[in-house]
Scaffold this motif. Structure first.
Motif, mmCIF file in Angstrom:
data_model
loop_
_atom_site.group_PDB
_atom_site.id
_atom_site.type_symbol
_atom_site.label_atom_id
_atom_site.label_comp_id
_atom_site.label_asym_id
_atom_site.label_seq_id
_atom_site.Cartn_x
_atom_site.Cartn_y
_atom_site.Cartn_z
ATOM 1 N N PRO A 26 -34.803 -32.808 7.496
ATOM 2 C CA PRO A 26 -34.724 -31.569 6.720
ATOM 3 C C PRO A 26 -33.406 -31.476 5.957
ATOM 4 O O PRO A 26 -32.460 -32.207 6.235
ATOM 5 C CB PRO A 26 -34.809 -30.485 7.806
ATOM 6 C CG PRO A 26 -34.427 -31.144 9.074
ATOM 7 C CD PRO A 26 -34.772 -32.588 8.957
ATOM 8 N N GLU A 27 -33.395 -30.565 4.992
ATOM 9 C CA GLU A 27 -32.186 -30.375 4.183
ATOM 10 C C GLU A 27 -31.152 -29.557 4.942
ATOM 11 O O GLU A 27 -31.464 -28.894 5.930
ATOM 12 C CB GLU A 27 -32.546 -29.644 2.890
ATOM 13 C CG GLU A 27 -33.437 -30.466 1.975
ATOM 14 C CD GLU A 27 -33.715 -29.747 0.663
ATOM 15 O OE1 GLU A 27 -33.680 -28.501 0.648
ATOM 16 O OE2 GLU A 27 -33.961 -30.439 -0.343
ATOM 17 N N VAL A 28 -29.920 -29.609 4.435
ATOM 18 C CA VAL A 28 -28.839 -28.756 4.944
ATOM 19 C C VAL A 28 -28.566 -27.747 3.839
ATOM 20 O O VAL A 28 -28.045 -28.113 2.784
ATOM 21 C CB VAL A 28 -27.569 -29.576 5.243
ATOM 22 C CG1 VAL A 28 -26.517 -28.689 5.906
ATOM 23 C CG2 VAL A 28 -27.882 -30.776 6.116
ATOM 24 N N GLY A 29 -28.940 -26.484 4.050
ATOM 25 C CA GLY A 29 -28.928 -25.548 2.933
ATOM 26 C C GLY A 29 -29.956 -26.047 1.931
ATOM 27 O O GLY A 29 -31.097 -26.315 2.283
ATOM 28 N N ASN A 30 -29.541 -26.233 0.688
ATOM 29 C CA ASN A 30 -30.455 -26.799 -0.313
ATOM 30 C C ASN A 30 -30.106 -28.237 -0.660
ATOM 31 O O ASN A 30 -30.592 -28.779 -1.644
ATOM 32 C CB ASN A 30 -30.426 -25.932 -1.590
ATOM 33 C CG ASN A 30 -31.050 -24.576 -1.326
ATOM 34 O OD1 ASN A 30 -32.026 -24.474 -0.587
ATOM 35 N ND2 ASN A 30 -30.453 -23.534 -1.893
ATOM 36 N N GLU A 31 -29.245 -28.849 0.151
ATOM 37 C CA GLU A 31 -28.780 -30.210 -0.120
ATOM 38 C C GLU A 31 -29.499 -31.208 0.783
ATOM 39 O O GLU A 31 -29.786 -30.895 1.946
ATOM 40 C CB GLU A 31 -27.284 -30.319 0.208
ATOM 41 C CG GLU A 31 -26.367 -29.463 -0.620
ATOM 42 C CD GLU A 31 -26.048 -30.139 -1.929
ATOM 43 O OE1 GLU A 31 -25.793 -31.361 -1.909
ATOM 44 O OE2 GLU A 31 -26.084 -29.454 -2.957
ATOM 45 N N PRO A 32 -29.744 -32.433 0.277
ATOM 46 C CA PRO A 32 -30.326 -33.430 1.178
ATOM 47 C C PRO A 32 -29.328 -33.829 2.267
ATOM 48 O O PRO A 32 -28.120 -33.837 2.037
ATOM 49 C CB PRO A 32 -30.625 -34.624 0.252
ATOM 50 C CG PRO A 32 -29.812 -34.408 -0.966
ATOM 51 C CD PRO A 32 -29.550 -32.936 -1.092
ATOM 52 N N THR A 33 -29.848 -34.157 3.443
ATOM 53 C CA THR A 33 -28.988 -34.636 4.534
ATOM 54 C C THR A 33 -28.495 -36.040 4.204
ATOM 55 O O THR A 33 -29.268 -36.903 3.801
ATOM 56 C CB THR A 33 -29.783 -34.649 5.855
ATOM 57 O OG1 THR A 33 -30.118 -33.305 6.173
ATOM 58 C CG2 THR A 33 -28.974 -35.256 6.982
ATOM 59 N N ARG A 34 -27.185 -36.254 4.380
ATOM 60 C CA ARG A 34 -26.609 -37.575 4.094
ATOM 61 C C ARG A 34 -26.057 -38.259 5.345
ATOM 62 O O ARG A 34 -25.988 -39.489 5.401
ATOM 63 C CB ARG A 34 -25.501 -37.458 3.043
ATOM 64 C CG ARG A 34 -26.033 -37.005 1.682
ATOM 65 C CD ARG A 34 -25.004 -37.136 0.573
ATOM 66 N NE ARG A 34 -25.623 -36.862 -0.711
ATOM 67 C CZ ARG A 34 -25.808 -35.629 -1.207
ATOM 68 N NH1 ARG A 34 -25.410 -34.572 -0.534
ATOM 69 N NH2 ARG A 34 -26.390 -35.458 -2.378
ATOM 70 N N THR A 35 -25.653 -37.441 6.337
ATOM 71 C CA THR A 35 -25.052 -38.016 7.560
ATOM 72 C C THR A 35 -25.585 -37.269 8.776
ATOM 73 O O THR A 35 -25.747 -36.049 8.735
ATOM 74 C CB THR A 35 -23.512 -37.877 7.510
ATOM 75 O OG1 THR A 35 -23.033 -38.409 6.279
ATOM 76 C CG2 THR A 35 -22.847 -38.612 8.653
#
Ligand code: B12
Ligand code: SF4
Ligand code: SF4
Length: 228
Positions: free
Chosen positions: A36-45
């Motif tokens: 899932p995303e973090v806020g509206n950002e894609p998860t990177r780590t």
């Protein structure tokens, strides 16, 4: 990668340790990961958090969740700790419980550290043996430096005696894998009284033996398992 970002893992581990949790490494997200995303950002780590040995138990045991008489105190404690860390570090928590479906924590763990499969199905750690577990993961929208997993050979490959297999009175631990049904039947039976105080097969493994959980923690995990 900036210097500030590079120190994020260390700062997170300090904050986690103050809450009674250990950092369990992490990994950079790759194509094919469905997170899932973090806020509206894609998860990177992704960073994993959990227990290494018995040292965390006294913190958890003293928590409000263990004295309110409600079910699943360890899971509720984990939610409180990971949610607090997530708010502090702009990260989204995910948990190994609450399924099915389950987040694939063991697969993630093998990306975060070099851990080997054991006949019990749980993963062996070079220092803590079978005595380690996961309480959650934190998802970050940023990229940052993580510890490099250190290679070591599987202890099971050179463990000729395999006392974990011989130590299971129900024959549930085999070289082909773990027989969940045989274990559950034995643990629930009158003959399963010793297992209800702690898995005998897990306690037979010589790796990380000094980190074995104490009687109260072992019995707690078996109670949770039989309630599953
Ligand atoms: C369902 C479950 C159980 C079930 C069934 C377990 C089983 N072996 O079938 C029951 C209730 C019986 C159980 C028992 C225990 N469990 Co359990 N369980 C889970 C749970 C919630 C989901 C597992 C799952 O289905 N994942 C879904 C798949 C998609 O995830 P995955 O990462 O790809 O994991 C799979 C593969 O990696 C595969 N796998 C792992 N090693 C190997 C090795 C080989 C050779 C193969 C073929 C496959 C394989 O098995 C995983 C499960 O299917 C996980 C938490 C989680 N979210 O992962 C804990 C988890 C796996 N359990 C854990 C533990 C510690 C236990 C117990 C020791 C608890 C206790 N009593 O103290 C016992 C040990 C029993 C045993 N010998 O396995 C830990 C393992 C940590 C570790 N060191 O690896 C986990 C990660 C929970 C945690 N909070 O840390 N468990
Ligand atoms: S007893 Fe031997 S085979 Fe079993 S988990 Fe430990 S090292 Fe692996
Ligand atoms: S709890 Fe008992 S029956 Fe189940 S795997 Fe462990 S030793 Fe075997």
């Amino acid at each position: 990668m900036t210097g500030a970002a590079a120190s994020l893992y260390a700062r997170l581990c300090t904050a986690a340790s103050a809450r009674g949790l250990g950092c369990r490494g992490g990994f950079a997200v790759e194509a094919g990961d469905t997170l899932p995303e973090v806020g509206n950002e894609p998860t990177r780590t992704v960073v994993l958090l959990g227990f290494t040995g018995a040292k965390h138990w006294s913190v958890v045991r003293a928590s409000v969740e263990f004295s309110d008489g409600r079910p699943h105190p360890l899971d509720r404690w984990s939610v409180r700790m990971l949610t607090g860390l997530g708010a502090e570090f702009d990260a989204r928590p995910l948990f190994p419980f609450g399924g099915p479906p389950w987040w694939p924590f063991q697969r993630w763990a093998q990306r975060a550290e070099v851990l080997h499969a054991s006949p019990l199905g749980i993963l062996v750690h070079p220092e803590f043996g079978l005595w380690h577990a996961y309480r959650g993961a934190l998802l970050f929208a940023t990229e940052f430096r993580l510890p490099t997993p250190v290679r070591w050979p599987s202890p099971c490959a050179s463990c000729a005696a395999k006392p974990c297999i011989g130590g299971c009175p129900a024959g549930a631990v085999t070289a082909r894998g773990f027989d969940r049904g045989a274990c559950a039947t034995h643990v629930a039976s009158p003959q399963g009284i010793a297992c209800r105080s702690g898995c005998l097969a897990r306690a037979s493994c010589p790796v990380g033996a000094s980190h074995r959980y104490g009687p109260e923690q072992s019995a707690f995990h078996m109670q949770q398992l039989t309630a599953t």
